[in-house]
Design an enzyme around this catalytic site. Structure first.
Site, PDB file in Angstrom:
ATOM      1  N   SER A   1       9.441  32.201  30.562  1.00 54.81           N
ATOM      2  CA  SER A   1      10.552  32.011  30.929  1.00 54.81           C
ATOM      3  C   SER A   1      10.294  30.717  32.956  1.00 54.81           C
ATOM      4  CB  SER A   1      11.707  31.587  31.729  1.00 54.81           C
ATOM      5  OG  SER A   1      12.063  32.376  30.518  1.00 54.81           O
ATOM      6  N   THR A   2       9.167  30.853  33.058  1.00 56.33           N
ATOM      7  CA  THR A   2       8.222  30.284  34.253  1.00 56.33           C
ATOM      8  C   THR A   2       8.539  28.262  34.191  1.00 56.33           C
ATOM      9  OG1 THR A   2       7.102  32.005  34.998  1.00 56.33           O
ATOM     10  CG2 THR A   2       6.592  30.288  36.173  1.00 56.33           C
TER      11      THR A   2
END
Length: 397
Positions: free
Chosen positions: A74-75
């Protein structure tokens, strides 16, 4: 970095500004054994590099090197969101316009009034990836996934508060950006982020020639003693855990996290492959009032908007109050005084990156080791390393 080396080429030598030695020490402490895997951390202060180090193992018998990249989950939401903010800065996107203004098919099933602002703060009610993409085939097919999202009915809980779009968020903003510009998202990422910032290693669809650099993530993504698919079906039927399973437990996700097929697709909610220096450079522009290397990347007004909290309500997926920004959340660090204006995004397993406009600091941490020995979701590495770096930046004035 030598004067003849391209701006976006990975530095071959580590660098530690003496003021940030404590952050470097905390990083190296976490990669003492092969079982710790490998990782890298990079940081910029007022647009100048102050930290660029790496350690550990990218595979069982291969050391992490200067050019290693890894899956950061999810970065990538922060990276994808930055593309949209660049478009907004040129007047191509208005946060308060309905998404359907740019993507007409999105108006289906009662979504005609959902705005870009709501979409970018997880208030569109489209968190349920298990419903939208019930098979790996749909998950990997960008067009099919986008069409399913456009046709989906939003969850009514969106009126009560945000619901983290763990997997769907990236495809939603990618399709929005593509509709606005008429370009595919891989091209947009290169034109709007990688090229202007000299940050090549920001990929969703990874170039074939660069795949040998990707670290092997471990351990196997497994939430318990049962197979991923079985666990997902069970949890999706339990009231207290249903939303988490719906949002994050996409069918076949455990297999795709370790499969080369993940690098053939564009799924900006979770399949980003990055280097720490590239992430840190992107966030350096945000931390430095939109300017990097003397060039304006985002307007001062845009930077101020990015730090604004969009909702303080409890997230019905996560069960906490994340204080969502526009595509970001605040940096969560091990410090007494949190950086209140910070923006960033962490990923499954522990990787993440953020910017703090108050100190001018940006930092990125990436690792192929998912979580710790008890669970794969996350651990305290980013919090400790980032906290030490923030204190150093505050001390530097």
């Amino acid at each position: 970095m030598s004067s003849t080396q391209p701006r976006d080429a990975p530095a071959r030598e580590m660098y530690v500004d003496p003021r940030f030695r404590s952050a470097a020490d905390r990083f190296f402490e976490r990669f003492q054994r092969r079982g710790d895997g490998g990782g890298a951390v990079a940081a910029y202060l007022h647009g100048e590099k102050v930290l660029d180090v790496w350690a550990g193992w990218r595979a069982k018998d291969t050391r992490w090197t200067h050019d290693t990249v890894t899956l950061c989950f999810s970065t990538g939401k922060g990276v994808a969101s930055t593309v949209v903010h660049r478009l907004a800065d040129r007047g191509l996107v208005d946060y308060d316009q309905p998404v359907a203004t740019y993507w007409p098919e999105f108006a289906a099933a009662g979504k005609e009034r959902i705005t870009v602002r709501e979409l970018m703060s997880h208030r569109a009610g489209l968190h349920n990836v298990r419903e939208v993409a019930p098979t790996q085939k749909v998950l990997l097919d960008y067009r099919a996934f986008a069409d399913a999202l456009a046709a989906a009915r939003p969850d009514p809980r969106r009126f009560q508060g945000p619901g983290y779009h763990a997997v769907t968020y990236g495809n939603l903003v990618a399709e929005l950006a593509a509709r606005v510009t008429g370009k595919d998202f891989t091209t947009l990422l290169k034109e709007e982020v990688s090229d202007p910032l000299g940050a090549e290693e920001l990929w969703f669809h990874v170039p074939q020639e660069s795949r040998v650099r990707i670290a092997r993530v471990f351990p196997t993504v497994k939430p318990g003693p049962m197979p991923w698919s079985t666990t997902g079906r069970i949890l999706s039927g339990l009231p207290g855990l249903r939303a988490i399973a719906e949002a994050g437990m996409a069918e076949g996700f455990d297999e795709l996290a370790r499969s080369p097929r993940a690098h053939d697709a564009v799924m900006p909610g979770w399949n980003g492959v990055f280097s720490a220096p590239a992430l840190a450079r992107m966030y350096a522009a945000i931390a430095n009032d939109g300017v990097l290397d003397g060039n304006r990347y985002l307007s001062s007004e845009r930077i101020a908007q990015l730090s604004e909290t969009q909702t303080r309500r409890r997230d019905y997926v996560l069960g906490i109050r994340p204080h969502w920004r526009l595509g970001f959340h605040p940096a969560w660090l091990r410090v007494e005084r949190m950086p209140r204006r910070s923006v960033g995004h962490y990923g499954f397993g522990g990787s993440g990156a953020w910017a703090d406009p108050e100190t001018g600091l940006s930092l990125a941490f990436v690792s192929n080791r998912l979580g710790n020995r008890l669970q794969p979701i996350a651990d305290g590495r980013m919090s400790a390393i980032g906290g030490a770096a923030l204190e150093a930046a505050r001390a530097a004035g």
